[in-house]
Design a protein around this motif. Sequence first.
Motif, PDB file in Angstrom:
ATOM      1  N   ARG A 157      -1.753  14.934  -7.046  1.00 44.12           N
ATOM      2  CA  ARG A 157      -0.635  15.854  -7.203  1.00 44.12           C
ATOM      3  C   ARG A 157      -1.126  17.246  -7.587  1.00 44.12           C
ATOM      4  NH1 ARG A 157       3.143  12.263  -9.751  1.00 44.12           N
ATOM      5  NH2 ARG A 157       1.808  10.569  -9.108  1.00 44.12           N
TER       6      ARG A 157
ATOM      7  N   LEU B 227       0.867  -1.169   0.000  1.00 39.57           N
ATOM      8  CA  LEU B 227       0.000   0.000   0.000  1.00 39.57           C
ATOM      9  C   LEU B 227       0.904   1.219   0.000  1.00 39.57           C
ATOM     10  CD1 LEU B 227      -2.532  -0.826   2.856  1.00 39.57           C
ATOM     11  CD2 LEU B 227      -2.840  -1.123   0.424  1.00 39.57           C
ATOM     12  N   TYR B 228       0.820   2.025  -1.026  1.00 35.51           N
ATOM     13  CA  TYR B 228       1.662   3.212  -1.000  1.00 35.51           C
ATOM     14  C   TYR B 228       1.073   4.318  -1.846  1.00 35.51           C
ATOM     15  CZ  TYR B 228       3.393   2.074  -5.640  1.00 35.51           C
ATOM     16  OH  TYR B 228       3.473   1.822  -6.970  1.00 35.51           O
ATOM     17  N   PHE B 229       1.609   5.528  -1.630  1.00 31.45           N
ATOM     18  CA  PHE B 229       1.120   6.716  -2.298  1.00 31.45           C
ATOM     19  C   PHE B 229       2.262   7.310  -3.120  1.00 31.45           C
ATOM     20  CE2 PHE B 229      -0.947   6.084   1.787  1.00 31.45           C
ATOM     21  CZ  PHE B 229      -2.221   5.811   1.338  1.00 31.45           C
ATOM     22  N   PRO B 230       2.228   7.122  -4.435  1.00 33.27           N
ATOM     23  CA  PRO B 230       3.388   7.444  -5.272  1.00 33.27           C
ATOM     24  C   PRO B 230       3.872   8.883  -5.172  1.00 33.27           C
ATOM     25  CG  PRO B 230       1.537   6.602  -6.599  1.00 33.27           C
ATOM     26  CD  PRO B 230       1.120   6.540  -5.190  1.00 33.27           C
TER      27      PRO B 230
ATOM     28  N   LEU C 248       3.656  11.023  -2.736  1.00 36.62           N
ATOM     29  CA  LEU C 248       4.100  11.490  -1.413  1.00 36.62           C
ATOM     30  C   LEU C 248       5.537  11.037  -1.170  1.00 36.62           C
ATOM     31  CD1 LEU C 248       0.989  10.828   0.865  1.00 36.62           C
ATOM     32  CD2 LEU C 248       1.605  12.875  -0.383  1.00 36.62           C
TER      33      LEU C 248
ATOM     34  N   ILE D 158       1.852   8.271   7.400  1.00 35.57           N
ATOM     35  CA  ILE D 158       0.585   8.859   6.979  1.00 35.57           C
ATOM     36  C   ILE D 158      -0.507   8.746   8.056  1.00 35.57           C
ATOM     37  CG2 ILE D 158      -0.026   6.748   5.720  1.00 35.57           C
ATOM     38  CD1 ILE D 158      -1.043  10.163   4.493  1.00 35.57           C
TER      39      ILE D 158
ATOM     40  N   GLU E  25       7.356   7.293  -5.765  1.00 31.38           N
ATOM     41  CA  GLU E  25       7.311   6.798  -7.145  1.00 31.38           C
ATOM     42  C   GLU E  25       8.691   6.663  -7.767  1.00 31.38           C
ATOM     43  OE1 GLU E  25       4.723   9.615  -8.939  1.00 31.38           O
ATOM     44  OE2 GLU E  25       5.982  11.300  -8.373  1.00 31.38           O
TER      45      GLU E  25
ATOM     46  N   ARG F 226       8.535   1.252   8.124  1.00 29.85           N
ATOM     47  CA  ARG F 226       7.333   1.742   8.799  1.00 29.85           C
ATOM     48  C   ARG F 226       6.989   0.839   9.972  1.00 29.85           C
ATOM     49  NH1 ARG F 226       2.178   3.289   5.679  1.00 29.85           N
ATOM     50  NH2 ARG F 226       2.779   1.579   4.327  1.00 29.85           N
TER      51      ARG F 226
ATOM     52  N   SER G  53      -6.193   2.463  -0.659  1.00 27.80           N
ATOM     53  CA  SER G  53      -5.068   2.296   0.259  1.00 27.80           C
ATOM     54  C   SER G  53      -5.191   3.254   1.424  1.00 27.80           C
ATOM     55  CB  SER G  53      -3.744   2.573  -0.460  1.00 27.80           C
ATOM     56  OG  SER G  53      -3.511   1.605  -1.427  1.00 27.80           O
TER      57      SER G  53
ATOM     58  N   ASN H 248      -3.953   9.868  -4.455  1.00 28.69           N
ATOM     59  CA  ASN H 248      -3.048   8.837  -4.958  1.00 28.69           C
ATOM     60  C   ASN H 248      -3.737   7.497  -5.044  1.00 28.69           C
ATOM     61  OD1 ASN H 248      -0.084   9.272  -5.430  1.00 28.69           O
ATOM     62  ND2 ASN H 248      -0.374  10.527  -3.628  1.00 28.69           N
TER      63      ASN H 248
END
Lengths: 502, 318
Positions: B261, A89-92, A94, A102, A141, A155, B197, B193
Amino acid sequence: MTAKLHMQGVTKVFPGVKALDDVSISVKSGEVLGLVGVNGAGKSTLMNVLGGIYRPDGGHIEIDGRRVDFARPIDADAAGIAFIHQELLYFPSLTVAENMFISHLPTGKLPFSVDKRAARARAQASLDQLGSGIRPTARMESLSVGEMQVVEIARAVAMGADIVIFDEPSSSLSIKEKEALFNIVRKLKAEGKAVIYISHFLDEIQELCDRYVVLRNGQLVGSGDIAEVTHDQIVEMIVGQVVTERAARTRRKGGAPMLSLEGIRREGILDGASLELREGEVLGLWGLMGSGRTELIRSVLGLDPMDGGRITLAIDGDSREVSHDELLERTAYVTESRRTDGLFLDEAIWKNISSTTLADYARGRMRVLDKAAEAGTARSMIDRLKIMTPDHHTQAAILSGGNQQKVVFAKWLNRKPDILILDEPTRGVDVSSKGEIGELVGALAEAGTSVLLVTSEIEEMVALADRVLVLRDGMIAAEMLGEDITETALMAAALRTEAAHA
Amino acid sequence: MRERLVQARNLGLAYGFYFLLLAIVIVFTAISNSFLTVSNWTQIAIASTFLLSAAAGLTLVLINGEIDLSIGSIAYVAATVVFLTSDMPATVSIVAALLTGLAIGLFNGWLVAYLGMNSLLTTLGLMIAYRGVALVFTEGTVKQTGEGLALLGSVKLLGTIPAIFFVALAIVLIFQWILRGTRLGTYWLAIGNNEESARKIGVPVRRAKLAAYALCGISAAVSGTLLAAYLGEITTFTGRGMEFQAVAAVVIGGASLFGGRGNVFPGTLAGVLLLIVINNGLGTRGVSPFVYPFVAGSLIFLAIYLDAIKNRDVRSVS
C-alpha cells in the motif's frame, strides 16, 4: 450427451503409496457432482491431477470427448477448469476488479496502461451474473470470507471457465453465506457449467448435487444418482465395510479430574466449549476441520485469543483457576506441524531433546550447560522410544517422519508433563512408528498422564481414545464412551447423521 | 458508537499526517512572520526537490515490500558522473548520470529479485560500496559541474520557483501514474500484498521488482543530478543520510514497510513536505538546528509505529 469432463482410469503412485488406483469419473454440463471421502482417500490427488499439478501415472483426461494433457496448472486454466480453493489467493489492498483480473488486466489507450473502466465493467458483469451485490471498486480487505469466495467464483466465470471445482468451500462460511454459496452453485449449474463439489458435509452433498462419487484409499468405491442413495449408505461407503472390531480393549476410566475447561469462547470460532480431562486417560477430541478442535487447544494454551471461559487445573491435588502460562508450564503440546513448530530441524537430536528443560542442565554459578548430561538423557530417550538414528548427534532434519515425531515426544516427555496434548500425532508417520507411538501414548496414560488427543484419522481415534468428545461448530456436541467408540459412530457423528449405532 | 470510534481511528491513521502538515503550517504561520512568504516557500521548494525526486522511486520499491538503502549513494555516484563529464555538453552529463542510475538500479534489482538476496542488508552494504566508488573519483573533494548544467540548474519558472522543483514534481506524477495506471503498478501492489499468491496467479514477480528497482535507481540519479546542477558543484555530502529521510517521508506518506500500500502522489509528496516544512519552520523561528534531528527522528518513529498498528489490524483480520 457426452460428458463435459471425463477422467478415465486415473492412477497415481507416490513412493510407497498408491494414491489413486484406476479411478474414473465424469461430469456433464449443467450437472453437479459431489466428491466425498475421508482425508487421505485421494480426493486432493485426483483434483491435483485435474489441475495439472500432478501428472497421472496411468489413465487420461477428456474434455468434450477429446483427450487433453495437462503439463502445468496453466494448461488446465486454458482448458476452462477453475478451482475455488479453501484457502483463497487474494490481495487485500487491491480492489475487487483488480483482484479478479490481476493476471489478465485489459489494456487501455496509452501504452502499458490498464483500462480500469473495462476491468470494472467486466467484474460487474460477472458479479451480476452470480447475483452478488459486491462492488468492483471495493477493497478486497473490506469483504468477508464468503464475499471473497464469491469474487473468486466470479473470476472463474469471467475467465470463461466451464468446469468449476469447489474444494470444501463451505468450511469457513457462516450459515447465511453458505446459503448464498449454494445459490451460486445452482446458478452455475443452470448456466450449463460442469461442477465438482468436494465436501465433508453429506447434507450439503444431498442438497446440491445430482450425482456422487465416493473415494476410499485411492479407489472408487461408489457412485450414482444422489436420489437413489441414503445418508447411511454413503457413510458406509466412506468408512468401508464395518471392520470386525479388534479384540475389544478395555478403555481406561481415568482418575481424579486434572484439567477442566468451562465455557471457552472465541469470537466466531468457539462457542462455549466445556470439558473435563481426568488423570490417566486418553480423551479424544473428534470433529471435522473447522469444528474448533485445534482452535480450542490453541485458545486454552494462550496461543490464540480467548474471549471467555475458565480453566481449572489440579496442582498438587488442589484445583484452582489458572492462567494460560501456568497451564503451559505443566503441559506438553505436540503440534500438528512438527517441521515448523515442533523441532529445531537443523540441530542435533540431543539439543532438540533437552531444549524444553535446559534449566535442569545448567550447572554452577555461570549456569553453564552440562552437555554430557544432555547427551545422556538423549541416549536414554533414543533407547526408550526406539528412535532409529545413527547416534544422538544426528541432525533432526535427516530423520524420517516417524523418528522425527519420536524426537518431539522425547523432548516433551523429558519435562514429565501432567498433561500431554497431541494434535495429529502420527501425520506423515510410517505404519510401524505409528504403532509404537500408539503404545507409548497408552503407556503414558497407564502411568497417570492425562492425554488429550486430536486426530482426523478415524482408526487412530478408535485405537487410542478412552473417551471421545465430538466437536461441532465450536461446541461439544456429544460424548462417546467405551464400546460406543466405533469407526461408524465417529464418522456419523462428525457428518451429523443419526446412523450412530449401525 | 464503537464503530464510530473505529472509523475515526482509521481516518486518523489514513490521513493523520495530512492534518499534521496542515496544523504545522498554520502554527508556523501564526508564530513567525517570515514563514508564509514567497521567498521562504521558494526555499522549501528547493529543499524538497532533492529528497522528493529520490523518495518517489523509493516509494515504488517499498510498495513491493522491499527496500533500497543505497539511493543516497546512487545520487552521489550520479553526481560524480556529472563531474566526470563536465567538459561535455549538459545533455551528455544528464543522460550519462541517469543511465548510471538505471544501471545501478538494475543491478540492485537483479540481486534482490533474481538472486533472492535480502534487500535491507544488500542495499545497506552497497550504500557504502557505491559511496566508496564515488569517493575514488572525486577524491573526497568538492568538484565543479560543467557551466551548461549549472546554468540549467538556475533556471526559474513562474517567477521565483526553480525549474528543478518541477522536474521532481514531474517524476512524482509520472511514477504515480505508473503505480495506479499501468499493469506494472498493479503487479507491484499485488506483490507487496502477497508475493507467493502473486507468483501463483501468474504475476511476473521478478521482472516487476526489477523494474521498480530500475526506476528507483533513475529517481535517485535525478536527485543527485539536480543537486549538482543547482549548486554548480558536487559536494561529498551529496545524498548522505538521504535514504533514511526518504524512507521516513515515504512511510509518513502512507506507504507500508510491509508492502502493498502507498502512493507517490499525494502520499510521498506530503511526507517530504512535512519533513522539510518542520525543518524550515524551526529555522525561521531561530530554533537551534540541533533540535531538528530529534524532531525528525520522533516523526519517523511515529510513522513506523502507526504503520505497524495499521498492519497488525490487517493481519489479525486475515
